[in-house]
Design an enzyme around this catalytic site. Structure first.
Site, PDB file in Angstrom:
ATOM      1  N   ASN A   9       0.872  -1.172   0.000  1.00 55.01           N
ATOM      2  CA  ASN A   9       0.000   0.000   0.000  1.00 55.01           C
ATOM      3  C   ASN A   9       0.906   1.218   0.000  1.00 55.01           C
ATOM      4  O   ASN A   9       1.450   1.587   1.037  1.00 55.01           O
ATOM      5  CB  ASN A   9      -0.898  -0.027   1.248  1.00 55.01           C
ATOM      6  CG  ASN A   9      -1.724   1.241   1.386  1.00 55.01           C
ATOM      7  OD1 ASN A   9      -1.786   2.059   0.469  1.00 55.01           O
ATOM      8  ND2 ASN A   9      -2.352   1.407   2.552  1.00 55.01           N
ATOM      9  N   LYS A  11       0.185   4.261  -0.384  1.00 55.88           N
ATOM     10  CA  LYS A  11      -0.447   5.484   0.141  1.00 55.88           C
ATOM     11  C   LYS A  11      -0.169   6.650  -0.808  1.00 55.88           C
ATOM     12  O   LYS A  11      -0.085   6.436  -2.020  1.00 55.88           O
ATOM     13  CB  LYS A  11       0.008   5.733   1.580  1.00 55.88           C
ATOM     14  CG  LYS A  11      -0.185   4.477   2.456  1.00 55.88           C
ATOM     15  CD  LYS A  11      -0.070   4.721   3.920  1.00 55.88           C
ATOM     16  CE  LYS A  11      -0.301   3.402   4.661  1.00 55.88           C
ATOM     17  NZ  LYS A  11      -0.291   3.555   6.112  1.00 55.88           N
ATOM     18  N   HIS A  94      -9.722   1.499   4.104  1.00 59.27           N
ATOM     19  CA  HIS A  94      -8.510   1.650   4.926  1.00 59.27           C
ATOM     20  C   HIS A  94      -8.802   2.610   6.079  1.00 59.27           C
ATOM     21  O   HIS A  94      -9.563   3.564   5.918  1.00 59.27           O
ATOM     22  CB  HIS A  94      -7.366   2.172   4.052  1.00 59.27           C
ATOM     23  CG  HIS A  94      -6.047   2.147   4.750  1.00 59.27           C
ATOM     24  ND1 HIS A  94      -5.680   3.104   5.663  1.00 59.27           N
ATOM     25  CD2 HIS A  94      -5.026   1.257   4.691  1.00 59.27           C
ATOM     26  CE1 HIS A  94      -4.481   2.801   6.139  1.00 59.27           C
ATOM     27  NE2 HIS A  94      -4.060   1.694   5.568  1.00 59.27           N
ATOM     28  N   GLU A  96      -7.200   4.984   7.267  1.00 60.50           N
ATOM     29  CA  GLU A  96      -6.940   6.404   6.972  1.00 60.50           C
ATOM     30  C   GLU A  96      -8.105   7.012   6.208  1.00 60.50           C
ATOM     31  O   GLU A  96      -8.417   8.196   6.373  1.00 60.50           O
ATOM     32  CB  GLU A  96      -5.609   6.541   6.201  1.00 60.50           C
ATOM     33  CG  GLU A  96      -4.418   6.281   7.128  1.00 60.50           C
ATOM     34  CD  GLU A  96      -3.185   5.725   6.438  1.00 60.50           C
ATOM     35  OE1 GLU A  96      -3.086   5.780   5.202  1.00 60.50           O
ATOM     36  OE2 GLU A  96      -2.300   5.212   7.157  1.00 60.50           O
ATOM     37  N   GLU A 166      -6.048  -4.619  10.118  1.00 62.71           N
ATOM     38  CA  GLU A 166      -5.022  -3.619  10.411  1.00 62.71           C
ATOM     39  C   GLU A 166      -5.384  -2.863  11.681  1.00 62.71           C
ATOM     40  O   GLU A 166      -6.195  -1.925  11.642  1.00 62.71           O
ATOM     41  CB  GLU A 166      -4.917  -2.616   9.249  1.00 62.71           C
ATOM     42  CG  GLU A 166      -4.536  -3.244   7.939  1.00 62.71           C
ATOM     43  CD  GLU A 166      -3.849  -2.244   7.019  1.00 62.71           C
ATOM     44  OE1 GLU A 166      -2.732  -2.528   6.589  1.00 62.71           O
ATOM     45  OE2 GLU A 166      -4.426  -1.172   6.758  1.00 62.71           O
ATOM     46  N   GLY A 172       1.891   2.493  10.732  1.00 59.02           N
ATOM     47  CA  GLY A 172       2.859   3.569  10.604  1.00 59.02           C
ATOM     48  C   GLY A 172       3.495   3.988  11.918  1.00 59.02           C
ATOM     49  O   GLY A 172       4.147   5.027  12.001  1.00 59.02           O
ATOM     50  N   SER A 211       2.804  -1.879  10.420  1.00 62.30           N
ATOM     51  CA  SER A 211       4.242  -1.940  10.757  1.00 62.30           C
ATOM     52  C   SER A 211       4.855  -3.315  10.472  1.00 62.30           C
ATOM     53  O   SER A 211       5.790  -3.730  11.155  1.00 62.30           O
ATOM     54  CB  SER A 211       4.488  -1.514  12.208  1.00 62.30           C
ATOM     55  OG  SER A 211       4.090  -0.161  12.395  1.00 62.30           O
TER      56      SER A 211
END
Ligand code: PGA
Length: 253
Positions: A9, A11, A94, A96, A166, A172, A211
Protein backbone atom coordinates in the site's frame (compact mmCIF):
# COMPACT_ATOMS: atom_id res chain seq x y z
CA UNK A 1 -4.82 -24.38 1.10
CA UNK A 2 -4.71 -20.59 0.92
CA UNK A 3 -1.81 -19.15 -1.05
CA UNK A 4 -0.21 -16.26 0.79
CA UNK A 5 -0.80 -12.76 -0.54
CA UNK A 6 1.48 -9.77 0.01
CA UNK A 7 0.10 -6.38 -1.07
CA UNK A 8 2.00 -3.10 -0.94
CA UNK A 9 0.00 0.00 0.00
CA UNK A 10 2.01 2.92 -1.30
CA UNK A 11 -0.45 5.48 0.14
CA UNK A 12 0.22 9.04 -1.20
CA UNK A 13 3.80 8.33 -2.22
CA UNK A 14 5.65 8.24 -5.57
CA UNK A 15 4.95 10.08 -8.82
CA UNK A 16 4.47 8.04 -12.02
CA UNK A 17 8.18 8.29 -12.89
CA UNK A 18 9.17 7.32 -9.35
CA UNK A 19 6.69 4.45 -9.42
CA UNK A 20 8.27 3.05 -12.56
CA UNK A 21 11.72 3.21 -10.96
CA UNK A 22 10.54 1.53 -7.75
CA UNK A 23 8.84 -1.29 -9.66
CA UNK A 24 11.97 -1.79 -11.77
CA UNK A 25 13.96 -2.14 -8.55
CA UNK A 26 11.50 -4.59 -6.95
CA UNK A 27 10.71 -6.97 -9.81
CA UNK A 28 14.11 -8.66 -10.18
CA UNK A 29 14.17 -9.28 -6.42
CA UNK A 30 10.85 -11.17 -6.40
CA UNK A 31 11.09 -13.10 -9.65
CA UNK A 32 11.02 -16.43 -7.78
CA UNK A 33 8.12 -15.46 -5.49
CA UNK A 34 6.00 -18.38 -4.29
CA UNK A 35 3.10 -16.20 -3.15
CA UNK A 36 0.66 -13.79 -4.80
CA UNK A 37 1.80 -10.18 -4.73
CA UNK A 38 0.21 -6.82 -5.49
CA UNK A 39 1.22 -3.18 -5.54
CA UNK A 40 -1.55 -0.70 -4.71
CA UNK A 41 -0.37 2.60 -6.09
CA UNK A 42 -1.73 6.16 -6.33
CA UNK A 43 -4.34 6.28 -9.12
CA UNK A 44 -2.23 8.51 -11.36
CA UNK A 45 0.58 5.91 -11.21
CA UNK A 46 -1.60 3.07 -12.50
CA UNK A 47 -0.81 3.62 -16.16
CA UNK A 48 2.98 3.75 -15.72
CA UNK A 49 2.89 0.86 -13.26
CA UNK A 50 0.86 -1.28 -15.65
CA UNK A 51 3.52 -0.86 -18.33
CA UNK A 52 6.21 -1.99 -15.92
CA UNK A 53 4.22 -4.93 -14.52
CA UNK A 54 3.04 -6.20 -17.90
CA UNK A 55 5.43 -9.13 -18.01
CA UNK A 56 5.15 -10.06 -14.32
CA UNK A 57 2.50 -11.87 -12.28
CA UNK A 58 2.34 -9.06 -9.72
CA UNK A 59 -1.16 -7.62 -9.52
CA UNK A 60 -1.76 -3.91 -9.76
CA UNK A 61 -4.18 -2.21 -7.39
CA UNK A 62 -5.75 1.12 -6.51
CA UNK A 63 -6.28 2.42 -2.97
CA UNK A 64 -9.89 3.60 -3.17
CA UNK A 65 -12.81 4.01 -5.56
CA UNK A 66 -16.38 5.33 -5.58
CA UNK A 67 -19.32 2.92 -5.55
CA UNK A 68 -21.25 4.62 -8.35
CA UNK A 69 -20.58 3.71 -11.96
CA UNK A 70 -20.45 7.39 -12.98
CA UNK A 71 -21.94 10.74 -12.07
CA UNK A 72 -21.52 14.08 -10.34
CA UNK A 73 -18.87 13.11 -7.76
CA UNK A 74 -16.11 15.65 -8.27
CA UNK A 75 -12.67 14.23 -7.61
CA UNK A 76 -13.77 10.61 -7.39
CA UNK A 77 -12.88 7.60 -9.56
CA UNK A 78 -15.13 4.74 -10.60
CA UNK A 79 -14.38 1.04 -10.71
CA UNK A 80 -14.43 1.14 -14.52
CA UNK A 81 -11.84 3.94 -14.52
CA UNK A 82 -9.33 2.25 -12.26
CA UNK A 83 -9.87 -1.04 -14.05
CA UNK A 84 -9.22 0.42 -17.49
CA UNK A 85 -6.15 2.18 -16.07
CA UNK A 86 -4.76 -1.24 -15.11
CA UNK A 87 -6.00 -2.12 -11.62
CA UNK A 88 -7.22 -5.62 -10.88
CA UNK A 89 -7.57 -5.10 -7.13
CA UNK A 90 -8.50 -2.20 -4.86
CA UNK A 91 -8.01 -1.41 -1.18
CA UNK A 92 -11.33 -0.44 0.44
CA UNK A 93 -12.09 1.02 3.85
CA UNK A 94 -8.51 1.65 4.93
CA UNK A 95 -8.48 3.22 8.37
CA UNK A 96 -6.94 6.40 6.97
CA UNK A 97 -9.94 6.72 4.67
CA UNK A 98 -12.31 6.00 7.55
CA UNK A 99 -10.50 8.51 9.78
CA UNK A 100 -9.73 11.39 7.39
CA UNK A 101 -12.28 10.97 4.60
CA UNK A 102 -15.41 9.96 6.50
CA UNK A 103 -15.69 6.41 5.16
CA UNK A 104 -18.23 4.37 7.06
CA UNK A 105 -19.18 0.71 7.28
CA UNK A 106 -21.99 1.58 4.88
CA UNK A 107 -19.81 3.16 2.19
CA UNK A 108 -17.26 0.35 2.50
CA UNK A 109 -20.08 -2.12 1.88
CA UNK A 110 -21.29 -0.24 -1.20
CA UNK A 111 -17.75 -0.02 -2.57
CA UNK A 112 -17.14 -3.72 -1.97
CA UNK A 113 -20.26 -4.64 -3.94
CA UNK A 114 -19.29 -2.30 -6.78
CA UNK A 115 -15.73 -3.63 -6.95
CA UNK A 116 -17.01 -7.21 -7.18
CA UNK A 117 -19.56 -6.25 -9.83
CA UNK A 118 -16.72 -4.85 -11.94
CA UNK A 119 -14.49 -7.87 -11.45
CA UNK A 120 -12.02 -6.13 -9.16
CA UNK A 121 -10.57 -7.97 -6.17
CA UNK A 122 -11.48 -6.00 -3.03
CA UNK A 123 -8.97 -5.82 -0.17
CA UNK A 124 -11.33 -4.78 2.63
CA UNK A 125 -9.65 -3.26 5.70
CA UNK A 126 -10.90 -3.63 9.26
CA UNK A 127 -9.22 -2.92 12.58
CA UNK A 128 -9.65 -1.42 16.03
CA UNK A 129 -8.23 1.83 17.42
CA UNK A 130 -5.90 1.96 20.40
CA UNK A 131 -8.74 3.03 22.71
CA UNK A 132 -10.92 0.21 21.47
CA UNK A 133 -8.19 -2.36 22.12
CA UNK A 134 -7.48 -0.98 25.58
CA UNK A 135 -11.16 -1.14 26.49
CA UNK A 136 -11.51 -4.73 25.31
CA UNK A 137 -13.51 -3.83 22.20
CA UNK A 138 -11.28 -5.43 19.55
CA UNK A 139 -13.50 -8.43 18.79
CA UNK A 140 -16.79 -6.47 18.70
CA UNK A 141 -15.28 -3.77 16.47
CA UNK A 142 -13.78 -6.11 13.86
CA UNK A 143 -16.95 -8.21 13.98
CA UNK A 144 -19.13 -5.17 13.25
CA UNK A 145 -16.86 -3.97 10.45
CA UNK A 146 -16.59 -7.42 8.84
CA UNK A 147 -20.33 -8.09 9.03
CA UNK A 148 -21.12 -4.70 7.51
CA UNK A 149 -18.64 -5.08 4.66
CA UNK A 150 -19.76 -8.58 3.70
CA UNK A 151 -23.49 -8.24 4.27
CA UNK A 152 -25.47 -9.11 1.13
CA UNK A 153 -22.63 -10.87 -0.69
CA UNK A 154 -22.71 -14.49 -1.84
CA UNK A 155 -20.42 -17.09 -0.32
CA UNK A 156 -18.72 -17.42 -3.72
CA UNK A 157 -17.89 -13.71 -3.66
CA UNK A 158 -16.65 -13.86 -0.09
CA UNK A 159 -14.39 -16.84 -0.69
CA UNK A 160 -12.59 -14.90 -3.42
CA UNK A 161 -12.06 -11.58 -1.70
CA UNK A 162 -9.36 -10.44 0.70
CA UNK A 163 -9.73 -8.92 4.18
CA UNK A 164 -6.89 -6.99 5.79
CA UNK A 165 -6.86 -6.83 9.57
CA UNK A 166 -5.02 -3.62 10.41
CA UNK A 167 -5.06 -2.48 14.04
CA UNK A 168 -5.06 1.31 13.74
CA UNK A 169 -2.55 1.64 16.58
CA UNK A 170 -0.03 -0.41 14.59
CA UNK A 171 -0.22 1.49 11.30
CA UNK A 172 2.86 3.57 10.60
CA UNK A 173 3.77 3.61 14.29
CA UNK A 174 6.37 0.86 14.47
CA UNK A 175 4.12 -0.78 17.09
CA UNK A 176 3.45 -4.14 15.47
CA UNK A 177 0.82 -6.49 16.87
CA UNK A 178 2.42 -9.59 18.33
CA UNK A 179 2.16 -12.72 16.21
CA UNK A 180 -0.39 -14.07 18.69
CA UNK A 181 -2.50 -10.87 18.83
CA UNK A 182 -2.69 -10.74 15.03
CA UNK A 183 -3.45 -14.44 14.74
CA UNK A 184 -6.13 -14.29 17.42
CA UNK A 185 -8.01 -11.35 15.90
CA UNK A 186 -7.80 -12.79 12.40
CA UNK A 187 -9.29 -15.94 13.90
CA UNK A 188 -12.18 -13.82 15.19
CA UNK A 189 -12.71 -12.39 11.69
CA UNK A 190 -12.63 -15.86 10.14
CA UNK A 191 -15.19 -16.95 12.73
CA UNK A 192 -17.50 -14.12 11.63
CA UNK A 193 -17.15 -15.22 8.00
CA UNK A 194 -17.84 -18.83 9.00
CA UNK A 195 -20.94 -17.71 10.84
CA UNK A 196 -22.21 -15.76 7.82
CA UNK A 197 -21.02 -17.95 4.92
CA UNK A 198 -19.86 -21.27 6.44
CA UNK A 199 -17.42 -22.94 4.01
CA UNK A 200 -16.25 -19.68 2.41
CA UNK A 201 -14.27 -18.95 5.57
CA UNK A 202 -11.69 -21.57 4.66
CA UNK A 203 -10.96 -19.86 1.34
CA UNK A 204 -11.09 -16.14 2.21
CA UNK A 205 -7.61 -14.75 2.61
CA UNK A 206 -7.14 -12.55 5.67
CA UNK A 207 -3.98 -10.44 5.81
CA UNK A 208 -2.30 -8.64 8.67
CA UNK A 209 -1.23 -5.00 8.24
CA UNK A 210 0.47 -2.51 10.55
CA UNK A 211 4.24 -1.94 10.76
CA UNK A 212 4.96 -5.27 9.08
CA UNK A 213 8.53 -5.25 7.83
CA UNK A 214 11.41 -7.41 6.66
CA UNK A 215 12.31 -8.39 10.24
CA UNK A 216 8.92 -9.31 11.68
CA UNK A 217 7.25 -10.73 8.54
CA UNK A 218 8.39 -14.32 8.90
CA UNK A 219 6.96 -14.65 12.44
CA UNK A 220 3.61 -13.14 11.49
CA UNK A 221 3.36 -15.17 8.29
CA UNK A 222 4.03 -18.44 10.09
CA UNK A 223 0.83 -18.03 12.12
CA UNK A 224 -1.92 -20.38 10.93
CA UNK A 225 -4.63 -17.73 10.47
CA UNK A 226 -2.46 -15.09 8.76
CA UNK A 227 -2.61 -15.39 4.98
CA UNK A 228 -0.31 -12.52 4.08
CA UNK A 229 0.30 -8.85 4.67
CA UNK A 230 -0.78 -5.37 3.66
CA UNK A 231 2.46 -3.45 3.74
CA UNK A 232 2.70 0.36 3.99
CA UNK A 233 6.08 1.92 4.72
CA UNK A 234 8.13 -1.16 3.88
CA UNK A 235 6.50 -1.46 0.44
CA UNK A 236 8.34 1.68 -0.64
CA UNK A 237 11.75 0.10 -0.08
CA UNK A 238 12.56 -2.44 -2.77
CA UNK A 239 14.75 -4.71 -0.64
CA UNK A 240 12.31 -4.70 2.30
CA UNK A 241 9.22 -5.39 0.20
CA UNK A 242 11.06 -8.16 -1.63
CA UNK A 243 12.18 -9.70 1.66
CA UNK A 244 8.56 -9.86 2.85
CA UNK A 245 7.33 -11.36 -0.43
CA UNK A 246 10.10 -13.95 -0.32
CA UNK A 247 9.39 -14.75 3.35
CA UNK A 248 5.75 -15.45 2.38
CA UNK A 249 6.95 -18.00 -0.13
CA UNK A 250 9.03 -19.79 2.47
CA UNK A 251 6.26 -19.91 5.07
CA UNK A 252 3.67 -21.11 2.58
CA UNK A 253 1.76 -24.23 3.58
P1 PGA B 1 2.41 0.43 7.65
O1 PGA B 1 0.99 0.66 6.91
O2 PGA B 1 2.95 -0.87 7.13
O3 PGA B 1 3.24 1.62 7.22
O4 PGA B 1 2.15 0.40 9.11
C1 PGA B 1 0.14 -0.42 6.67
C2 PGA B 1 -1.13 0.10 6.04
O5 PGA B 1 -1.60 1.17 6.44
O6 PGA B 1 -1.68 -0.55 5.14
Amino acid sequence: MRIKFIAGNWKMNRTPAEAAALIDAILPLIKDAQCDAAMCVPAVDLHAARERLRSSKVMLGAQNMHWADQGAYTGELSAAMIKEAGASCVILGHSERRQYFAETDETVSKKTKAALAWGLLPIVCVGESREERLSGQTAPVVTRQTRAALDGLSSGQVSGLVIAYEPVWAIGTGLVATDEQANETIGVIRGVIRDMFSGAADSTRILYGGSMNASNAAGLLSQPEIDGGLIGGASLKAADFAAIVNAAGVSRG
